[in-house]
Design an enzyme around this catalytic site. Structure first.
Site, PDB file in Angstrom:
ATOM      1  N   LYS A  32      -5.775   7.894   3.695  1.00  0.00           N
ATOM      2  CA  LYS A  32      -4.586   7.843   4.553  1.00  0.00           C
ATOM      3  C   LYS A  32      -3.528   8.801   4.014  1.00  0.00           C
ATOM      4  O   LYS A  32      -2.972   8.570   2.945  1.00  0.00           O
ATOM      5  CB  LYS A  32      -3.984   6.456   4.621  1.00  0.00           C
ATOM      6  CG  LYS A  32      -2.879   6.414   5.688  1.00  0.00           C
ATOM      7  CD  LYS A  32      -1.985   5.210   5.581  1.00  0.00           C
ATOM      8  CE  LYS A  32      -0.827   5.415   4.633  1.00  0.00           C
ATOM      9  NZ  LYS A  32       0.221   6.323   5.123  1.00  0.00           N
ATOM     10  N   GLU A  49      -1.151   6.087  -9.424  1.00  0.00           N
ATOM     11  CA  GLU A  49      -0.344   7.169 -10.008  1.00  0.00           C
ATOM     12  C   GLU A  49       1.024   7.047  -9.357  1.00  0.00           C
ATOM     13  O   GLU A  49       1.172   7.321  -8.172  1.00  0.00           O
ATOM     14  CB  GLU A  49      -1.022   8.511  -9.739  1.00  0.00           C
ATOM     15  CG  GLU A  49      -0.602   9.585 -10.702  1.00  0.00           C
ATOM     16  CD  GLU A  49       0.536  10.392 -10.153  1.00  0.00           C
ATOM     17  OE1 GLU A  49       1.697   9.991 -10.411  1.00  0.00           O
ATOM     18  OE2 GLU A  49       0.275  11.380  -9.482  1.00  0.00           O
ATOM     19  N   CYS A  75       6.459  13.621  -8.870  1.00  0.00           N
ATOM     20  CA  CYS A  75       6.515  12.382  -9.647  1.00  0.00           C
ATOM     21  C   CYS A  75       6.700  12.682 -11.129  1.00  0.00           C
ATOM     22  O   CYS A  75       7.293  11.903 -11.861  1.00  0.00           O
ATOM     23  CB  CYS A  75       5.260  11.554  -9.411  1.00  0.00           C
ATOM     24  SG  CYS A  75       3.766  12.532  -9.417  1.00  0.00           S
ATOM     25  N   GLU A  88      14.141   6.860 -10.368  1.00  0.00           N
ATOM     26  CA  GLU A  88      13.551   8.090  -9.862  1.00  0.00           C
ATOM     27  C   GLU A  88      14.296   8.499  -8.590  1.00  0.00           C
ATOM     28  O   GLU A  88      14.346   7.748  -7.618  1.00  0.00           O
ATOM     29  CB  GLU A  88      12.072   7.852  -9.555  1.00  0.00           C
ATOM     30  CG  GLU A  88      11.354   9.107  -9.145  1.00  0.00           C
ATOM     31  CD  GLU A  88       9.864   8.893  -8.954  1.00  0.00           C
ATOM     32  OE1 GLU A  88       9.494   7.842  -8.418  1.00  0.00           O
ATOM     33  OE2 GLU A  88       9.087   9.780  -9.345  1.00  0.00           O
TER      34      GLU A  88
END
Lengths: 480, 328
Positions: free
Chosen positions: A184, A258, A292, A389
């Site tokens: 996806k 991850e 990331c 983040e």
């Protein structure tokens, strides 16, 4: 003209043919979703609607998983490693042949500069397929026993920041190891995955070996919780990663995650300063900071703080923000309205908490989602912009005095995906890398990727490794 | 940016070989991989349409049109000068080049061919070019000869052997001496300021970017008006990463000392694309203050015709054959 101003140098869009609507890619063919619902993918640089994308529901995900299961049972698990490798090599070559098309489409759908999609994303995509194609007939040397077996059907959910590259990180090792996949892509960036589906057709990949289901978070949840999925691989936010970990807990489904990061980029006083400045820029402004493993926390040794900041600011004035398809653009558009709102919110929090905000003068386009490169100084470990983040072009600058303090601050985060160390002293690089709790430690560089090198996190950055031999192991089980 | 160096600090640095060494070895290092990656990234800049026209004319105006062969003749130099003054005889809008660059014995010929008061300068190599393997007395005499013959600019070579052996004081003293030899005798010529000194580092022999950065600073501290990559007689000659490191050096030197020094890559720059890449490098490293023939030069010969060919192509939409551009 009295100044050397670069004229617009747009890459032509003519090479890509974006259809008005896309179905789901199941069992080797494009099909409409059962309930016929859809959503729109927009160009984040212009807010132009690019295409209607099928929204996969329960029945569609189920059909895709069943197609993958059939392909696994009847075809893919019976092929020799050498034959699987042939398909992967073929896909890799087609990606190279269609590289420009893929790069342009990626920049249109994602907002990243064409320079990056052309010179980083797509070459790495091809490299990943080539690399894992080579592994397909050598699995007994992968370190999972003399006759390792695939898991079966892999359900894979990928993010919007490197759409096709994350697809490659997921699909290439899975297929090499002998799994079939249902993938996806992210809701905002499905187009290159759908073009990849066409590439699978072009490569005559047996139907059902790769299935692509598009949709939002709910589609992803349906996929990872589907009982027919043997292995889940997810790249994305820590929040969703935790939900996935909960949903697979107590089942036989394997998972690799991850997730987010808040990497420290550590600059010592003996660093090669001009390259360190480039590394800081590359660390946080590469891909608009939608990375990331971005070096979003700059830790500078106190004694070179003023000099490094002055050089960094001077360098940032030369960054070119704008049209992602312009070949001279360094920073493109923020991927979505939602992400832009999140970046704005955290930047405002940074100011409210007392950090000093600075951006170079730059004109942003009127339409589309844009955020200027931004540096916060006077940041402390307690500030939210040093802990959360941001996933945008926002750098938080902190200082340190001793190597031990650098390590302490770098590790003082719930994340642990990557770190960077800048120093001319080799022994210090080794000393630091042994103490930094991060999956990747870059020395005198940042954001460099290679298919042979494993990538993954500590702590809330997830578990499992992608890339290299380690990445292959996630898709193999030693014989029972 | 290095903190500003005042005169006292400066004379302290250059007062002895030991302090020179301390200073040069205290400069930040250059990471080879990073410097080359930066230069390669800047080489992908796409310069089109109006920007390309601007860059081509700027590049033409920055050329040091060069002939440095043992077989050079006065006739060849006169031809070069004619070309320098009017690079394209059929198009008056083409700018003149910055200078012609010749051996010392041909300076007078070049000066005469260009005519008095020409805005095209005459540069002369000197100091035992290209190896520099002569005594200091000979280097000084060579320089004085060229200047007496009318050279506006002197391109000297450094003693690479001394530099690589770490005898920085010797290299420094030689540059200072040659700079003094560049001063014009009273009344001999117009401005009294003496010839401009370009110091050739011969980066192809320096082996590392750290050495390029140190040699750049050494030359600037000794009074160089320009730092130049290469003689053109050693391979590799000018490269983008070497020029990047030198541009960083002149930028930092101005920040620290307040004096601007020019940069001249020379050798191996043959196409318009090459030249434009250098201009991009200047633009995004040292900045637009250096985008001027007073501060940036391209040492080249065949480059000029390629620039003219591209220029004509931009104006007419068609490429003309090589016979439509004059030999020099």
């Amino acid at each position: 003209m009295t100044k050397f101003e670069y004229a617009p140098a747009p890459e032509s869009r003519a090479i890509v043919d974006i259809k008005s609507s896309y179905g789901l890619f199941v069992n080797g063919e494009f099909a409409d979703p059962v309930d016929g619902s859809s959503f729109k993918s927009v160009n984040p640089a212009t807010e132009e609607v690019l295409a209607e994308i099928a929204q996969a529901g329960h029945a569609d995900v189920d059909a895709a998983v069943q197609a993958a299961r059939r392909a696994y049972d009847r075809v893919w698990s019976k092929l020799s490693g050498r034959d699987r490798g042939k398909y992967l090599f073929r896909i890799a070559r087609i990606i190279q042949e269609r590289a420009r098309e893929l790069a342009v489409l990626e920049s249109i759908d994602n907002g990243k500069p064409i320079r990056e999609s052309r010179d980083v994303d797509i070459p790495l995509v091809a490299a990943h397929f080539f690399y894992y194609a080579g592994w397909a007939d050598k699995l007994r040397w992968a370190g999972a026993g003399p006759d390792p077996k695939p898991h079966g059907v892999a359900g894979q959910v990928i993010p919007w920041n490197f759409p096709l590259l994350m697809l490659a990180w997921k699909i290439a090792p899975a297929l090499a190891a002998g799994n079939t996949v249902v993938l996806k892509p992210a809701e905002t960036t499905p187009l290159t995955a759908l073009l990849f589906a066409e590439i699978c057709q072009q490569a005559d990949l047996p139907p059902g070996v790769v299935n692509i289901v598009t949709g939002a978070g709910e589609t992803g949840r349906l996929l990872v919780e589907h009982p027919g999925v043997d292995k889940v691989a997810f790249t994305g936010s820590t929040e969703v990663g935790k939900q996935i970990a909960r949903s697979v807990a107590g089942t036989t489904t394997k998972a690799t995650l991850e997730l987010g990061g808040k990497a420290a980029n550590i600059v010592f006083d003996d660093a090669p300063v001009d390259q360190a400045v480039e590394g800081i820029v590359n660390g946080i402004f590469f891909n608009q900071g939608h990375v990331c493993c971005a070096g979003s926390r700059l830790l500078v040794q106190e004694s070179v703080y003023d000099e490094t900041l002055a050089r960094l600011k001077r360098r940032l004035t030369t960054l070119r923000v704008g049209d992602p398809l312009d070949k001279n653009t360094d920073i493109g558009a923020i991927n979505s309205h939602l992400q832009l709102a999140r970046i704005r919110e955290l930047a405002e929090v940074g100011e409210a908490e007392g950090a000093q905000r600075w951006s170079p003068e730059c004109e942003l386009p009127d339409r589309g989602f844009w955020f200027p490169p931004t540096v916060f100084t006077g940041v402390t470990q307690a500030h939210r912009i040093a802990r959360e983040e941001i996933f945008g072009p926002v750098l938080s600058v902190l200082t340190f005095r001793t190597p031990a303090e650098a390590v302490e601050k770098a590790n003082n985060t719930p994340y642990g995906l990557s770190a960077g160390v800048w120093t001319d002293k080799g022994s210090r690089i080794l000393w630091m890398s042994q103490r930094l709790r991060a999956g990747v430690v870059w020395a005198n560089t940042f954001n460099r990727f290679d298919p042979t090198s494993p990538f993954g996190g500590y702590k809330e950055s997830g578990y499992g490794r992608e890339g290299g031999r380690h990445g292959l192991l996630a898709y193999l089980k030693a014989e029972d | 940016m290095l903190s500003a160096l005042d005169d006292a600090r400066l004379s302290d640095i250059t007062s002895s070989e030991a302090s020179l060494r301390r200073f040069l070895h205290g400069l930040p290092g250059v990471d080879q991989v990073g410097a080359e990656a930066r230069a390669a990234m800047l080489a992908t800049r796409s310069i089109k349409t109006t920007a390309k026209q601007f860059a081509i004319d700027l590049a033409i105006s920055m050329i040091d049109l060069t002939t440095l062969e043992g077989q050079d003749t006065p006739g060849k130099v006169r031809a070069l000068c004619a070309k320098a003054l009017r690079p394209d005889p059929s198009d008056r809008s083409v700018p003149r080049v910055a200078a012609v660059c010749v051996y010392p014995d041909l300076v007078a010929t070049a000066k005469e061919a260009l005519g008095a008061g020409s805005d095209v300068k005459v540069a002369s190599v000197a100091t035992g070019f290209p190896s520099g393997r002569t005594s200091l007395a000979v280097k000084e005499a060579d320089t004085r000869d060229a200047v007496a013959a009318g050279a506006d600019e002197v391109d000297m070579v450094i003693d690479r052997g001394a530099f690589l052996a770490g005898r920085y004081g010797q290299v420094f003293d030689e540059i200072v001496a040659v700079k003094q030899a560049c001063a014009r005798a009273h009344g001999a010529n117009d401005d009294g300021a003496g010839a401009h000194l370009k110091v050739i580092l011969e980066t192809g022999e320096l082996a590392t970017y750290d050495n390029v950065r140190r040699a750049s600073w050494l030359a600037m501290l000794a009074g160089a008006d320009f730092i130049k990559t290469s003689t053109g007689k050693v391979v590799p000659a000018a490269t983008l990463p070497v020029t990047l490191v030198m541009l960083e050096a002149v930028r930092d030197f101005r920040d620290a000392i307040g004096r601007q020094v020019g940069v001249k890559p020379a050798g191996g720059i043959r196409t318009s694309k090459d030249a434009i890449r250098y201009l991009v490098l200047v633009n995004e490293t040292a900045g637009e203050d250096w985008l001027d023939p007073d501060w940036f030069r391209l040492g080249a010969s065949s480059l000029l015709n390629d620039l003219l060919m591209q220029r004509q192509k931009m104006l007419t939409g068609r490429y003309a054959g090589p016979d439509y551009f004059t030999l020099d």
